[in-house]
Motif scaffolding. Structure first.
Motif, PDB file in Angstrom:
ATOM      1  N   GLN A   1      69.195 -37.391  83.799  1.00 34.47           N
ATOM      2  CA  GLN A   1      70.191 -37.184  84.862  1.00 34.47           C
ATOM      3  C   GLN A   1      70.459 -38.496  85.267  1.00 34.47           C
ATOM      4  OE1 GLN A   1      68.509 -34.333  87.668  1.00 34.47           O
ATOM      5  NE2 GLN A   1      70.476 -33.197  87.714  1.00 34.47           N
ATOM      6  N   ARG A   2      69.575 -39.424  85.648  1.00 34.72           N
ATOM      7  CA  ARG A   2      69.907 -40.809  86.124  1.00 34.72           C
ATOM      8  C   ARG A   2      70.686 -41.318  85.097  1.00 34.72           C
ATOM      9  NH1 ARG A   2      64.614 -40.629  87.853  1.00 34.72           N
ATOM     10  NH2 ARG A   2      64.065 -42.225  86.445  1.00 34.72           N
TER      11      ARG A   2
ATOM     12  N   TRP B   1      74.359 -40.777  84.877  1.00 36.51           N
ATOM     13  CA  TRP B   1      75.236 -41.279  86.149  1.00 36.51           C
ATOM     14  C   TRP B   1      75.240 -42.736  86.169  1.00 36.51           C
ATOM     15  CZ3 TRP B   1      71.341 -38.281  89.770  1.00 36.51           C
ATOM     16  CH2 TRP B   1      71.663 -36.995  89.868  1.00 36.51           C
TER      17      TRP B   1
ATOM     18  N   ILE C   1      73.952 -46.158  95.497  1.00 36.24           N
ATOM     19  CA  ILE C   1      73.070 -45.176  95.752  1.00 36.24           C
ATOM     20  C   ILE C   1      72.558 -44.749  97.298  1.00 36.24           C
ATOM     21  CG2 ILE C   1      70.783 -43.956  95.417  1.00 36.24           C
ATOM     22  CD1 ILE C   1      70.920 -45.775  92.737  1.00 36.24           C
TER      23      ILE C   1
ATOM     24  N   TRP D   1      69.061 -39.115  93.745  1.00 31.01           N
ATOM     25  CA  TRP D   1      69.077 -39.925  92.443  1.00 31.01           C
ATOM     26  C   TRP D   1      67.579 -40.304  92.175  1.00 31.01           C
ATOM     27  CZ3 TRP D   1      67.455 -44.708  91.168  1.00 31.01           C
ATOM     28  CH2 TRP D   1      68.138 -45.211  90.069  1.00 31.01           C
TER      29      TRP D   1
ATOM     30  N   GLU E   1      65.018 -38.238  84.444  1.00 26.40           N
ATOM     31  CA  GLU E   1      65.649 -39.709  83.860  1.00 26.40           C
ATOM     32  C   GLU E   1      66.750 -39.344  83.045  1.00 26.40           C
ATOM     33  OE1 GLU E   1      64.012 -43.093  80.933  1.00 26.40           O
ATOM     34  OE2 GLU E   1      62.615 -41.819  81.511  1.00 26.40           O
TER      35      GLU E   1
ATOM     36  N   SER F   1      78.608 -39.036  90.422  1.00 20.63           N
ATOM     37  CA  SER F   1      77.993 -39.668  89.426  1.00 20.63           C
ATOM     38  C   SER F   1      78.244 -41.135  89.692  1.00 20.63           C
ATOM     39  CB  SER F   1      78.739 -39.570  88.012  1.00 20.63           C
ATOM     40  OG  SER F   1      79.980 -39.681  87.978  1.00 20.63           O
TER      41      SER F   1
ATOM     42  N   TRP G   1      62.030 -49.329  93.393  1.00 23.31           N
ATOM     43  CA  TRP G   1      63.127 -49.320  92.293  1.00 23.31           C
ATOM     44  C   TRP G   1      64.001 -50.504  92.050  1.00 23.31           C
ATOM     45  CZ3 TRP G   1      64.092 -44.941  89.295  1.00 23.31           C
ATOM     46  CH2 TRP G   1      63.418 -43.802  89.675  1.00 23.31           C
TER      47      TRP G   1
END
Length: 147
Positions: free
Chosen positions: A98-99, A102, A107, A91, A96, A84, A125
């Motif tokens: 999940q992201r 964490w 990353i 990732w 969204e 995480s 990103w």
């Protein structure tokens, strides 16, 4: 050796090939030496293959490294960074929710092929901090770390 988990098996000992840190110990030397031997054997196997022939997904540096780590080759000890906080490139394709759950420090920009594609994704990103003139984009750094 310190590794990132592999997204396919985030709670297991499956590691990404891009380790983060290692101590210069005899077990580390043994692991890297054995990994080199395995890669040289693979190179010898494929050296005369036609360019369009792909190498099996079961034969690569990450698979070999995982095998060595799992077997604690040469007495090597590995530490897995919490997924995480140190997720891999999955990732970018996670949901969204999940992201958000964490809290990554880093990353690992993998799971995409090619340097240009990695750069493009990092820029998309907001994870790219180099201006076209080669200078650090201080404003983008401040934005991403919420200063």
């Amino acid at each position: 050796m310190v590794f990132f988990h592999n997204m396919i098996h985030p709670g297991s000992t499956a590691v990404n090939g891009g380790f983060v840190y290692m101590f210069p110990t005899r077990p580390t030397f043994k692991v890297l030496h054995e990994l080199h031997k395995m890669m040289m054997k693979l190179a010898d196997t494929i050296k005369n293959w036609p360019p369009e022939k792909a190498v099996s997904e079961g034969e690569n540096d990450q698979v070999y490294l995982n095998r060595l780590v799992l077997n604690k080759y040469g007495g090597m000890e590995a530490t897995m960074m919490p997924f995480s906080e140190f997720p891999d490139g999955k990732w970018f394709t996670a949901s969204e929710s999940q992201r958000i759950s964490w809290h990554p420090y880093v990353i690992h920009n993998n799971w995409i092929i090619g340097r240009e594609e990695k750069m493009k994704r990092a820029k998309q990103w907001g994870h790219w901090f180099i201006k076209d003139n080669g200078e650090c984009d201080d404003e983008q750094v401040k934005k991403i770390i919420n200063l």
